[in-house]
Design an enzyme around this catalytic site. Sequence first.
Site, short mmCIF file in Angstrom:
data_model
loop_
_atom_site.label_atom_id
_atom_site.label_comp_id
_atom_site.label_asym_id
_atom_site.label_seq_id
_atom_site.Cartn_x
_atom_site.Cartn_y
_atom_site.Cartn_z
N LYS A 127 51.19 59.23 111.31
CA LYS A 127 50.92 57.85 110.93
C LYS A 127 52.06 56.92 111.33
O LYS A 127 52.34 56.75 112.51
CB LYS A 127 50.62 57.80 109.44
CG LYS A 127 49.60 58.85 108.94
CD LYS A 127 48.28 58.82 109.68
CE LYS A 127 47.17 59.62 109.00
NZ LYS A 127 47.41 61.07 108.90
N ARG A 159 59.42 79.25 117.68
CA ARG A 159 58.78 79.12 116.37
C ARG A 159 59.83 78.98 115.29
O ARG A 159 59.68 78.21 114.34
CB ARG A 159 57.88 80.32 116.07
CG ARG A 159 57.10 80.14 114.75
CD ARG A 159 56.44 81.41 114.26
NE ARG A 159 57.43 82.39 113.84
CZ ARG A 159 57.66 83.55 114.44
NH1 ARG A 159 56.98 83.89 115.52
NH2 ARG A 159 58.58 84.38 113.99
N TYR A 197 44.76 61.28 99.33
CA TYR A 197 44.21 61.62 100.64
C TYR A 197 43.18 62.74 100.51
O TYR A 197 43.41 63.75 99.84
CB TYR A 197 45.35 62.04 101.56
CG TYR A 197 44.94 62.65 102.86
CD1 TYR A 197 44.01 62.02 103.69
CD2 TYR A 197 45.48 63.85 103.29
CE1 TYR A 197 43.62 62.59 104.90
CE2 TYR A 197 45.11 64.43 104.50
CZ TYR A 197 44.18 63.79 105.29
OH TYR A 197 43.81 64.35 106.49
N ASP A 209 54.07 62.03 98.34
CA ASP A 209 53.57 61.76 99.69
C ASP A 209 53.97 60.33 100.04
O ASP A 209 53.45 59.37 99.47
CB ASP A 209 52.05 61.94 99.73
CG ASP A 209 51.48 61.81 101.13
OD1 ASP A 209 52.08 61.11 101.96
OD2 ASP A 209 50.41 62.40 101.39
#
Length: 391
Positions: A211, A61, A114, A186
């Site tokens: 994406k 982690r 978005y 973004d």
Amino acid sequence: MTDQESQHDPSRRFESFETLAIHAGQEPDALTGAVVPPIYQVSTYKQDGVGGLRGGYEYSRSANPTRTALEENLAALEGGRRGLAFASGLAAEDCLLRTLLVPGDHVVIPNDAYGGTFRLISKVAERWGVEWSVADTSDAAAVRAALRPRTKLVWVETPSNPLLGITDIAAMADIARTAGARLVVDNTFASPYLQQPLALGADVVVHSTTKYMGGHSDVIGGALVVGDAGLADELAFHQNAMGAVAGPFDAWLVLRGIKTLAVRMDRHSANATRVAELLAAHPKVTQVFYPGLPGHPGHEVAAKQMRAFGGMVSFRVAGGEEAAVAVCDRAELFTLGESLGGVESLIEHPGRMTHASAAGSALEVPGDLIRLSVGIEAVDDLLADLTRALA
């Protein structure tokens, strides 16, 4: 770094994007010589005595070698000090918001964004005291008017989702800096191949690596890239504390996709330009949103800050919402589905799909709007499919 070390660090020797995409953070494996970074599918690591960490790894982690390779690669491609990889784009955004904001702080968000970002800020962050307001980020005066004494973030998407609006990043950076706020960009629609916001003054770059970075519709991921070392440390602390990190296999898939990002984005952009030109001339199309068209209001700004105009095209059709839904249903080569940025072409109805959460808000999208993610198939086949769907 010593001269000997720099000889084994590709990011120090090469500056071209295409070479960095393939080599940055990805030296051949020291143990086997494998030219592709291994998938370290491991949770914990042997320590040489209490606190004696081999290579700095103790628990995946906190850090994992495959994720490290991706994070170093992301930083190199965006020209940043540090990259951080997350389980999704929204996980990256959540970490950013919770790192930089406290109750009472204010965020300016774009009037075209978005739907997941809007939902995270308006439905989740607002519940623990974050305030927000909406502004057209292509209009500097509108953004200045939206600022408040406790504005900490100005949030920008450029190109925006789904109306492909363009924001002047350098101008917005000046506005945010003057207000004592940070500029978040973004960069998902553009990818770092087409646009590098940090070089234009942004403080933080956000990606959904699902994406274009991944590029093959087979992984979910997100990223933050920053240029300030102190901010990087703050974000890394929260990344570890909150735990929504990219798993090693997901990190490996994004790394694999990034290797071909440059050639894919060139093809996406070329195909999208042809698609936009077809739509602009079609009698059943009432409006086309693509920054590569000279008539787009953000064309000149996009040409200044982008290498090319990307693979996303949106358009409105005559006949209203039902006509738009019918076009989506008739398309064959364009697959009806959410998401974007894969090698295959997708078509969707934002109002009923990706942006349904914005219904009734200042970010609501027109019902007659269709969004295309233009893939890398033969462009003549794509044009023929759209012509049939619009018939």
